[in-house]
Scaffold this active site. Structure first.
Site, PDB file in Angstrom:
ATOM      1  CB  CYS A  28      19.203 -25.828  44.657  1.00  0.00           C
ATOM      2  SG  CYS A  28      18.654 -24.815  43.276  1.00  0.00           S
ATOM      3  CB  CYS A  31      17.118 -27.546  42.306  1.00  0.00           C
ATOM      4  SG  CYS A  31      18.664 -26.753  41.848  1.00  0.00           S
TER       5      CYS A  31
END
Length: 110
Positions: A28, A31
């Site tokens: 991600c 993230c």
């Protein structure tokens, strides 16, 4: 602090302090983008709150339990219950305010 399906209850749900849980994954991009903010918060908060990270790929039970559909998802837990939820990248000040709103007020002696 990395949290797993096996340690989630003891670290997050049974904690007397507010706990910020960062639900994310290695793949991600958002993230990875907020990871420095999460580490700064963990350092800044010291004994006022706990900051934990859950890799949803490695810990699918927790992700399913809390309905994690988008990454990153950040949740604040207090007394074993989710009390705040932020989906997507968030600024440090916003996350800090959400955590602080669930911290016990400091006691002062008069």
């Amino acid at each position: 602090m990395d949290v797993t399906d096996a340690t989630f209850s003891s670290v997050v749900l049974d904690n007397d302090l507010p706990v910020l849980v960062d639900f994310g994954a290695d793949w991600c991009g958002a993230c990875r983008m907020i990871e420095p903010v999460i580490h700064e918060l963990a350092s800044d908060l010291g004994g006022q709150a706990v900051v934990a990270q859950v890799d949803v790929d490695d810990n699918p039970q927790i992700a399913a339990r809390y309905g994690i559909k988008a990454l990153p998802t950040l949740m604040v837990f207090k007394d074993g219950q989710p009390v705040e939820k932020v989906v997507g990248a968030a600024r440090k000040a916003e996350l800090r305010a959400r955590i602080d709103s669930h911290s016990a007020p400091s006691k002062t002696l008069l």
